[in-house]
Design a protein around this motif. Structure first.
Motif, mmCIF file in Angstrom:
data_model
loop_
_atom_site.group_PDB
_atom_site.id
_atom_site.type_symbol
_atom_site.label_atom_id
_atom_site.label_comp_id
_atom_site.label_asym_id
_atom_site.label_seq_id
_atom_site.Cartn_x
_atom_site.Cartn_y
_atom_site.Cartn_z
ATOM 1 N N ILE A 1 1.220 -0.999 0.097
ATOM 2 C CA ILE A 1 -0.020 0.228 -0.091
ATOM 3 C C ILE A 1 0.550 0.513 -0.575
ATOM 4 O O ILE A 1 0.374 2.217 -0.864
ATOM 5 N N VAL B 1 3.932 6.061 -4.855
ATOM 6 C CA VAL B 1 4.130 6.305 -6.705
ATOM 7 C C VAL B 1 2.807 7.954 -7.163
ATOM 8 O O VAL B 1 3.048 8.591 -7.333
ATOM 9 N N PHE B 2 1.265 7.594 -6.516
ATOM 10 C CA PHE B 2 0.283 7.880 -6.964
ATOM 11 C C PHE B 2 0.922 9.135 -6.362
ATOM 12 O O PHE B 2 0.267 10.364 -7.096
ATOM 13 N N LEU C 1 3.880 10.924 -6.294
ATOM 14 C CA LEU C 1 4.525 11.419 -6.632
ATOM 15 C C LEU C 1 4.549 11.814 -8.559
ATOM 16 O O LEU C 1 4.267 12.990 -9.040
ATOM 17 N N LEU C 2 2.894 11.002 -8.407
ATOM 18 C CA LEU C 2 2.912 11.498 -10.080
ATOM 19 C C LEU C 2 1.581 13.023 -9.672
ATOM 20 O O LEU C 2 1.754 13.366 -10.894
ATOM 21 N N LEU C 3 1.289 13.151 -8.795
ATOM 22 C CA LEU C 3 0.173 13.901 -8.184
ATOM 23 C C LEU C 3 1.230 15.192 -8.543
ATOM 24 O O LEU C 3 0.160 15.916 -8.917
ATOM 25 N N CYS C 4 1.741 15.135 -7.986
ATOM 26 C CA CYS C 4 2.728 16.442 -7.643
ATOM 27 C C CYS C 4 3.359 17.482 -9.286
ATOM 28 O O CYS C 4 3.979 18.125 -8.528
ATOM 29 N N GLY C 5 3.242 16.732 -10.200
ATOM 30 C CA GLY C 5 3.639 17.373 -11.107
ATOM 31 C C GLY C 5 2.371 18.022 -11.730
ATOM 32 O O GLY C 5 2.565 18.726 -12.751
ATOM 33 N N GLN C 6 1.398 18.611 -11.551
ATOM 34 C CA GLN C 6 0.945 19.105 -12.108
ATOM 35 C C GLN C 6 1.399 20.714 -12.228
ATOM 36 O O GLN C 6 1.708 21.242 -11.393
ATOM 37 N N PRO C 7 1.210 20.638 -13.313
ATOM 38 C CA PRO C 7 1.184 22.149 -13.526
ATOM 39 C C PRO C 7 -0.082 22.867 -13.303
ATOM 40 O O PRO C 7 -1.039 23.286 -13.333
ATOM 41 N N SER D 1 3.069 1.724 -1.380
ATOM 42 C CA SER D 1 4.934 1.880 -2.356
ATOM 43 C C SER D 1 3.955 2.453 -3.967
ATOM 44 O O SER D 1 4.194 2.915 -4.165
ATOM 45 N N VAL D 2 2.249 1.986 -3.391
ATOM 46 C CA VAL D 2 1.392 2.424 -4.387
ATOM 47 C C VAL D 2 1.297 4.240 -4.282
ATOM 48 O O VAL D 2 1.404 5.054 -4.849
#
Lengths: 319, 376, 301
Positions: free
Chosen positions: B6, B12-13, B15-21, B8-9
């Protein structure tokens, strides 16, 4: 414990499914690329993860699939999705022909031979072999796929197309993993002498694993060609193979959930690191090393196979 | 196991969300798509320098339509897949137009995305003919096309009176395109093509190839590849003691050519190129040269990066001229009203396809000091 | 015939450099069974360090050309060796007990890191060694002009290979390295400090790569941050061709690969030469699955 895991899987699936609604086109497209790589990495996982063959040339099969689709679509106008089975078939045949004489090579020698194949394929494509690959320009003007008369062109539409195939892939490969065939592959990976001693025709099984992986990479090639509408030899270079190799090892050899997570990291991280501009690949390199040090077996290595003693049927996965 | 999974998942998510412009304030946003990493990073970083310099200057003069200009640079990594993502990202950042990029196949991977998003794209280093033959309405380029250069190459070789010609390319789509164009034209002339093959870019040792070309006995070698290889070829040719003239394409127009080859070996090397700002008398070119030297303490590098600067200039002209940032209006202005705008590489006008019009190519020769001298 | 001999020397010159880099691959592989994908990048860093030292110290003003090169070689050797040891310490040692492929991924990560850090420090542009560093003497062998520096490069590779081979075969430390290569556990029981042996291997291998980088810089002049990847792949191919883990094998593999490329380009097609080289490699491996000089050993079971 086991149920908990399923809840997480289901939650992930739901999050992914509804994500296009919350994401803009760019992030949706990032998810599309991730989806393609999930399929590719899962197909490599059969060869590298389950069977333990060091295969660093997966992009070659991917290229055969993509070029088959591109050539037949642009020359004869056959709809791209119809070409998917044929692309897979040709990629599989290609794998069968080249793998047969080299399948017995051990570890690192197999590695360089597969690198050799991917380079030969790339050079052949660049040099416009048979006059049909378009040389370095590649092939352009590939049609968008249509499903029931609906043309798939936006990232959102592609999202559902690609992730549908990802779901199918996960389902089938999970079946495969728990089949007699899957167990035989794992035995070969752990100890191929003992496997041969137990009556497993190791050469035969290795070859089948190779071909299955290649067929699947061929399917991915079709999707890739349809999504990009232009393909060029540089999309199938050695580095692509290395990326796939890293995904499988980083995620966890032989673990479907691990490979999916690995794809999110290897493909997703460079996109997230875009804010570092020129340093983004540097950060990526550091993260790779750190990941391997802290999780040497991958982020999510497959759980050990366990079997119930109380006479229940079939193998059961431990949580 | 479950907990770790949990975590790890979740990581990852997260990390994926923190790059929004982040959508920023009220500025005119101009996208720049360039290879900031990867094999062509040097070109991309030059492009960024030049475009940012021009934007800064314009901002100091009050910007456009009363607003400041903001350059949004995205890395295309020099590969089609990354480029298509970079294009999606730019298409989502409220840019009024995009400049770039370097490499025809890289540009091609982004064309459809900008077209669907109705964003004006001004490419700078993408010379493949087909890019402007697809009827894409919002695509323009400041660089000339391969067929144009092929014509000039063949004519130059004929004018110089060579009879036996060797053609060497490097199997990139640009170099191959140019080599094929020139070959097709030369075959109609009373000359003999004694050699036609491709080297592998990125290697260091081209002695094998030079030995082979020498054996074919040409009067001249037409090399259509890039400057790193051209420099090595010149150097190794001198070391072999072989004295054959070389004519290169515009991808060899880079001061690093002389650095790599050495002045002695580079002397006498001919190449074709649109004029660089160093050679132009126009005010635009002169101002740019002095500003560039002041800011970066160097001369601008390759002509492709300068063409990205011209891309910026025509965009600024389009916004000013049409008085809006509406794509349709800007395109209409550029294709019909913009005539002979003095740019960094000569006067700029576009035709209906979005290609740059006019005789752009000049012949340059490297002199004994390693300077590029415009030939009359 | 002159064409043939000319291409022969061309091939040997390229092959000598492949061989030198392949030596480093083979050393590390022999002991750790690790394909050190970052080796090519250490080679590239060697080229950059050489250039930096040369310009920063202004050596060329004080010493004769060969003095400059000798001094540079020593310094580059030392610096790249330090880097190699650090690399082993940080990226490989924690993975020694893990699966072999985990270390390969770590090596790939290190390779990406090295490439990009060099790009950030030195910039993405090509860098160039001074042109007058080496006298451009040409010697005539059987009436054929051959640049002196080519002969020197080839000679340097042979000397290093022979030196390394003697070191491994004849000295006590060399015996320890061989022992660790065969069985680390048993070597440890015999009182060999395996960690030190591995550190030593990571001194020698990268140092050789670094010197090769310096030589490429001096000979060809032009260096950039992506060069390690191309040379690394070629050298890895050469090491496998000769039988990886085998020192004379690396030499034979390197020279052979150089020759195959040269003759494929000369008599077949330049554009197809790399494909042809890989075809030959694959054919050789089909016939001899462990390379030309590799021993036939059963995989440990």
């Amino acid at each position: 414990m086991k149920n908990k895991r399923w809840i997480v899987y289901a939650a992930c699936a739901v999050v992914i499914l509804i994500s296009p609604a919350a994401l803009n086109r760019y992030w949706t497209d990032v998810l599309n690329v991730i989806g393609l790589y999930v399929m590719l990495a899962l197909s490599l996982n059969i060869i590298l993860g389950h069977c333990g063959m060091f295969h660093m040339g997966h992009a070659a099969f991917y290229a055969v699939g993509a070029y088959t689709t591109a050539i037949l679509n642009t020359a004869y106008g056959i709809p791209v999705l119809w070409l998917m089975p044929l692309s897979g078939l040709l990629a599989g045949l290609f794998a069968l022909v080249i793998a047969r004489p080299i399948i017995h090579l051990r570890g690192d020698y197999l590695l360089i031979v597969t690198i050799g194949f991917v380079e030969i394929v790339r050079i052949a494509l660049i040099n416009n072999i048979f006059g049909i690959t378009g040389g370095a320009n590649g092939i352009f003007g590939i049609d968008r796929p249509t499903i029931f008369g609906m043309k798939i062109s936006t990232p959102g539409q592609f999202f559902y197309l690609i992730w549908f195939f990802v779901a199918v892939t996960i389902y089938l490969f999970r079946k495969l993993e728990h089949s007699r065939f899957g167990r035989a592959l794992n035995y070969i990976r752990e100890d191929d002498v003992a496997a041969a001693g137990s009556g497993i025709d190791t050469g035969h099984y290795k070859l089948i694993a190779f071909v299955i992986g290649a067929v699947w990479a061929g399917f991915c090639g079709t999707l890739f060609a349809a999504k990009m509408t232009i393909i060029a030899p540089e999309s199938f270079n050695f580095w692509e193979s290395v990326l796939l190799f890293m995904i499988v090892l980083l995620g966890g050899r032989g673990s479907i959930a691990g490979v999916i997570l690995g794809t999110f990291l290897v493909i997703g991280l460079p996109e997230i690191f875009r804010q570092f501009a020129t340093a983004r690949m540097l950060v990526f390199g550091v993260v790779m090393v750190a990941m391997m040090i802290f999780r040497p077996e991958g982020i999510l290595p497959p759980p050990p196979r366990t079997y119930r003693l109380d006479g229940d049927t079939g193998p059961e996965e431990a949580a | 196991m479950g907990k770790r999974f949990i975590t790890s998942v979740a990581v990852v998510f997260a990390l994926l969300l923190c790059g929004q412009p982040v959508v920023a304030a009220d500025t005119v946003r101009v996208g720049l798509m360039a290879p900031l990493t990867g094999a062509w990073a040097s070109e991309g970083q030059d492009m960024k320098q030049i475009v940012e310099l021009l934007a800064e200057e314009l901002n100091n003069q009050g910007g456009l339509l009363g607003k400041q200009i903001e350059i949004i640079a995205e890395d295309d990594g020099g590969d089609p897949k990354t480029a298509s993502l970079a294009a999606q990202r730019l298409a989502n950042s409220d840019v009024v137009a995009v400049i770039g990029t370097y490499g025809s196949s890289i540009t091609e991977a982004s064309q459809a995305i900008y077209d669907e998003a109705k964003i004006l794209q001004v490419a700078n280093g993408s010379t493949a003919i087909r890019l402007s033959e697809k009827g894409l309405k919002y695509f323009l380029r400041t660089c000339p096309r391969d067929d144009e250069q092929g014509k000039v190459a063949a004519k130059t070789l004929m004018d110089m009176g060579f009879k036996k010609i060797a053609i060497l390319h490097d199997n990139t789509s640009y170099a191959k395109g140019l080599a094929d164009e020139a070959k097709g034209l030369l075959e109609k002339e009373p000359v003999e093509i004694v050699f036609y093959d491709a080297l592998t870019p990125g290697e260091r040792d081209y002695n094998t190839i030079l030995t082979k070309i020498k054996a074919a006995g040409p009067d001249v070698v037409l090399f259509t590849g890039y400057y790193p290889e051209a420099g090595l070829l010149m150097r190794q040719k001198m070391e072999m003691g072989w004295n054959v003239p070389f004519l290169g394409g515009d991808a060899t127009n880079n001061p690093d050519l002389v650095k790599i080859a050495g002045k002695q070996a580079a002397e006498g090397y001919y190449f074709l190129s649109p004029p660089v700002p160093q050679d132009l008398d126009s005010k635009a070119a002169k101002d740019f040269m002095s500003a560039f030297k002041q800011k970066y303490n160097a001369e601008p590098g390759s002509v492709w990066a300068v063409l990205a600067g011209d891309g910026f200039n025509v965009l600024a002209a389009a916004i000013k001229g049409s008085g809006s940032t509406d794509t349709e209006k800007m395109v209409a202005y550029l294709k019909t009203q913009l005539k002979d705008m003095p740019g960094l590489t000569g006067n700029i006008s576009f035709d209906e396809k979005g290609d740059r019009v006019g005789d752009l190519y000049r012949v340059y020769r490297v002199d004994a000091d390693g300077k590029f001298v415009l030939q009359p | 015939m002159e064409f043939f001999f000319q291409q022969l020397t061309n091939g040997l010159a390229v092959g000598g450099i492949y061989a030198l880099i392949a030596l480093g691959y083979t050393m590390v592989y022999g002991v750790l069974k690790l394909i050190n994908f970052a080796h090519g990048d250490l080679f590239m860093i060697g080229a950059y360090l050489g250039l930096t030292l040369l310009t920063a110290l202004g050596l060329a003003d004080h010493l004769s050309p060969f003095g400059v090169i000798a001094l540079l070689a020593v310094m580059v050797l030392a610096l790249v060796a330090i880097l190699g040891v650090v690399l082993e310490r940080v990226a490989y040692r924690p993975l020694r007990q893990a699966h072999r492929l985990s270390a390969v991924v770590s090596a790939l990560g290190a390779s990406i890191f090295f490439q990009n850090i060099v790009m950030l420090i030195y910039g993405a542009k090509f860098h160039v060694y001074p042109h007058d560093l080496m006298p451009r003497t040409v010697v005539h062998i059987f009436g054929m002009p051959v640049p002196l520096i080519r002969i020197l490069i080839l000679l340097a590779s042979v000397v290093m290979m022979v030196g390394l081979y003697t070191f491994i075969q004849r000295t006590k430390v060399g015996t320890a390295i061989r022992a660790a290569a065969i069985d680390q556990g048993a070597a440890r029981l015999m009182g060999i400090n395996v960690d030190r042996v591995i550190a030593l291997v990571f001194v020698i291998g990268p140092a050789l790569g670094g010197v090769a980088g310096l030589m490429v810089g001096i000979y060809y002049g032009q260096i950039n941050f992506t060069m390690g990847w191309i040379y690394g792949l070629k050298a890895f191919t050469a090491a496998i061709l000769g039988g990886i883990g085998n020192i004379p094998g690396a030499m034979v593999g390197g020279l052979l690969l150089g020759l195959i490329e040269a003759f494929a380009a000369a008599y077949l097609s330049i554009a197809w030469k790399d494909a042809f080289a890989f075809c030959v490699l694959i054919l050789i491996l089909i016939v001899r699955p462990t390379g030309l000089l590799g021993e036939r050993v059963a995989e440990k079971v």
